[in-house]
Design a protein around this motif. Structure first.
Motif, short mmCIF file in Angstrom:
data_model
loop_
_atom_site.label_atom_id
_atom_site.label_comp_id
_atom_site.label_asym_id
_atom_site.label_seq_id
_atom_site.Cartn_x
_atom_site.Cartn_y
_atom_site.Cartn_z
N VAL A 254 -75.51 10.48 20.57
CA VAL A 254 -74.54 10.28 19.35
C VAL A 254 -73.12 10.60 19.95
CG1 VAL A 254 -73.69 10.81 17.19
CG2 VAL A 254 -76.28 10.28 17.35
N LEU A 255 -72.18 9.58 19.88
CA LEU A 255 -70.94 9.76 20.49
C LEU A 255 -70.01 9.31 19.48
CD1 LEU A 255 -72.62 7.52 22.78
CD2 LEU A 255 -70.89 9.14 24.11
N LYS A 256 -68.70 9.91 19.57
CA LYS A 256 -67.62 9.32 18.90
C LYS A 256 -67.15 8.13 19.69
CE LYS A 256 -64.94 12.32 16.10
NZ LYS A 256 -65.71 11.24 14.97
N GLN A 257 -66.71 7.19 18.86
CA GLN A 257 -66.26 5.88 19.28
C GLN A 257 -65.02 6.05 20.09
OE1 GLN A 257 -66.27 2.62 16.70
NE2 GLN A 257 -68.24 3.07 15.93
N PRO A 258 -64.87 5.51 21.38
CA PRO A 258 -63.40 5.66 22.04
C PRO A 258 -62.61 5.12 21.16
CG PRO A 258 -65.17 4.65 23.60
CD PRO A 258 -65.74 4.84 22.10
N GLU A 259 -61.34 5.73 21.17
CA GLU A 259 -60.15 5.29 20.45
C GLU A 259 -59.62 3.67 21.01
OE1 GLU A 259 -57.00 7.35 19.37
OE2 GLU A 259 -58.12 9.15 18.82
N GLU A 260 -59.38 2.96 20.13
CA GLU A 260 -58.86 1.53 20.77
C GLU A 260 -57.78 1.73 21.83
OE1 GLU A 260 -58.18 -1.30 17.60
OE2 GLU A 260 -57.52 -2.68 19.19
N TYR A 261 -57.92 1.03 22.84
CA TYR A 261 -56.76 1.11 23.75
C TYR A 261 -55.66 0.07 23.35
CZ TYR A 261 -54.67 -0.02 28.25
OH TYR A 261 -53.85 -0.15 29.25
N LYS A 262 -54.59 0.82 23.34
CA LYS A 262 -53.21 0.08 22.79
C LYS A 262 -52.04 -0.28 23.98
CE LYS A 262 -54.05 0.08 18.31
NZ LYS A 262 -54.28 -1.34 17.56
N GLY A 263 -52.55 0.10 25.05
CA GLY A 263 -51.39 0.30 26.42
C GLY A 263 -51.60 -1.56 26.92
#
Lengths: 255, 255
Positions: B87-96
């Motif tokens: 069970v993982l935290k979803q990666p934050e959306e990439y904004k770069g």
């Protein structure tokens, strides 16, 4: 008019490999699958179960059993009832001379979704000869028919006990070059000479690859991302459409 | 030691989109998926459920909950228990800034298996930027993670409300050429110039294709077999590896 008891028993048996083997029949579900089957092998259709709405959309050979949406839902193999489902005799195994420039060979490709997708993709690439070895998914399984959209009904499919038999039968018809697809080793599929010239192009089992006793030249797909490997259906697709690319003359290198 | 009640509730919630959205977590099943996730985002691992046999095969970051094979079977999403589940935290959306030569854009690609397969294939082709529009399958859904073998954890994935937003954001970074993949119309993917040169390559919804308001050049895959169309994941694969072919210099035409 619902199905007779006998028809219902036959239909239900076709969702297992054992049942399909016993009767030599198979089931095609959904409009596109049935369209393809009716077009390719109209004489093989035993009976078709259809809702009134879908019946208007398609000409159906053989016996038609019309049922309402609810009754239909009781019979289908998929959760989403598709409104049409045909029971067909499986085409007889093709025994004649292969005619395709090359022959895709599935060596124990076991996942029904992969098998169906590869058949559909081979058909789109214009390849009709298609060989498999024992241990492969049943090409007339319900899931395989669905994934292939019924493309198997117009292919020349042959089954062999082993890669040894495949190679022998290939040689008999002049298909002397055997290419073994490999996740890591061999020449690039974008460069290999003669890849589609009277050759057998072998795709291996999802977990174990190709029979280690099989003889041939290894050929691989370059993978700049270095990710472990591609799904078998994706690898087959890349090879099949590398053939199409060479066929259309794009790039310059020959079949 | 089994899961706490809270862990169990969290895990069970992650097999629905609603549950994943609420917690911002996701689940990775199977050895290869977990390996990829642990390697890409070790800090995101909340806890891992594992059988003693599988634990020996892999280094696990974060909390480890060891259970026997039978207890494991109760928790997994797949029928075939794979012996490990994280069970993982979803990666934050990439904004770069995107860095890939071109960006695959999924316009409402809805089937989880297709979405996962395309992510896995893009990763194998060395493409990390990956854009989707609203209406696409959840890239952190359990089926998508399984089909992608966890490749999404090392991609730069961005989600947009519409193709209009996609095009605007593309232009902002100089991705001015939009190519709309089409089953029948446009230039051949094996010939089209600039196909992978600061471009957006759009794959459409399985049933309805690309948003008809989207602007761009149509590009198609030649199909000698004339079969109706390819599965979305197969079409995407052909485009992604046509990029690889041009990248490796085979054939002659440029990116």
């Amino acid at each position: 008019m619902p199905l007779t008891r006998r028809q219902e028993a036959l239909l239900r048996s076709l969702f297992s490999r054992h049942g399909r083997r016993k009767s030599g029949c198979c089931v095609a579900e959904g409009l596109r699958c049935c369209q393809e089957a009716f077009h390719a092998v109209p004489e093989s259709t035993l009976f078709t179960l259809v809702t009134p709405e879908v019946r208007k959309l398609i000409e159906i050979p053989g016996e038609v059993v019309e049922v309402d949406h609810e009754a239909f839902g009781k019979y289908g193999g998929t959760v989403a009832a598709q409104g049409i489902l045909a029971v067909l005799k499986q085409p007889e195994e093709y025994k004649g001379r292969p005619e395709s420039p090359f022959i895709p060979v599935m060596d124990r490709v076991a996942d029904p979704g992969n098998m169906g997708t590869i058949i559909r993709t081979a058909r789109a690439a214009g390849i009709r000869d298609f060989w498999i070895t024992a241990g492969s998914a049943d090409v007339y399984g319900d899931k395989v028919v669905r994934a292939a959209l019924g493309a198997q009904f117009s292919m020349r499919i042959r089954a062999f006990a082993s890669m040894k038999e495949v190679a022998e039968e290939g040689r008999r018809y002049g298909y002397n070059n055997v290419f073994l697809t490999d996740p890591h080793e061999g020449e690039s599929c974008f460069e290999a000479d003669g890849l589609f010239r009277k050759s057998l192009l072998v795709i291996g089992n999802e977990a174990n690859g190709i029979d280690p006793e099989a003889e041939g030249k290894k050929v691989m797909i370059p993978m700049p991302g270095g990710f472990e490997s591609l799904n078998a259906a994706q690898a087959a697709t890349i090879f099949l459409f590398e053939y199409v690319r060479r066929l259309t003359g794009a790039g310059g290198n020959k079949l």
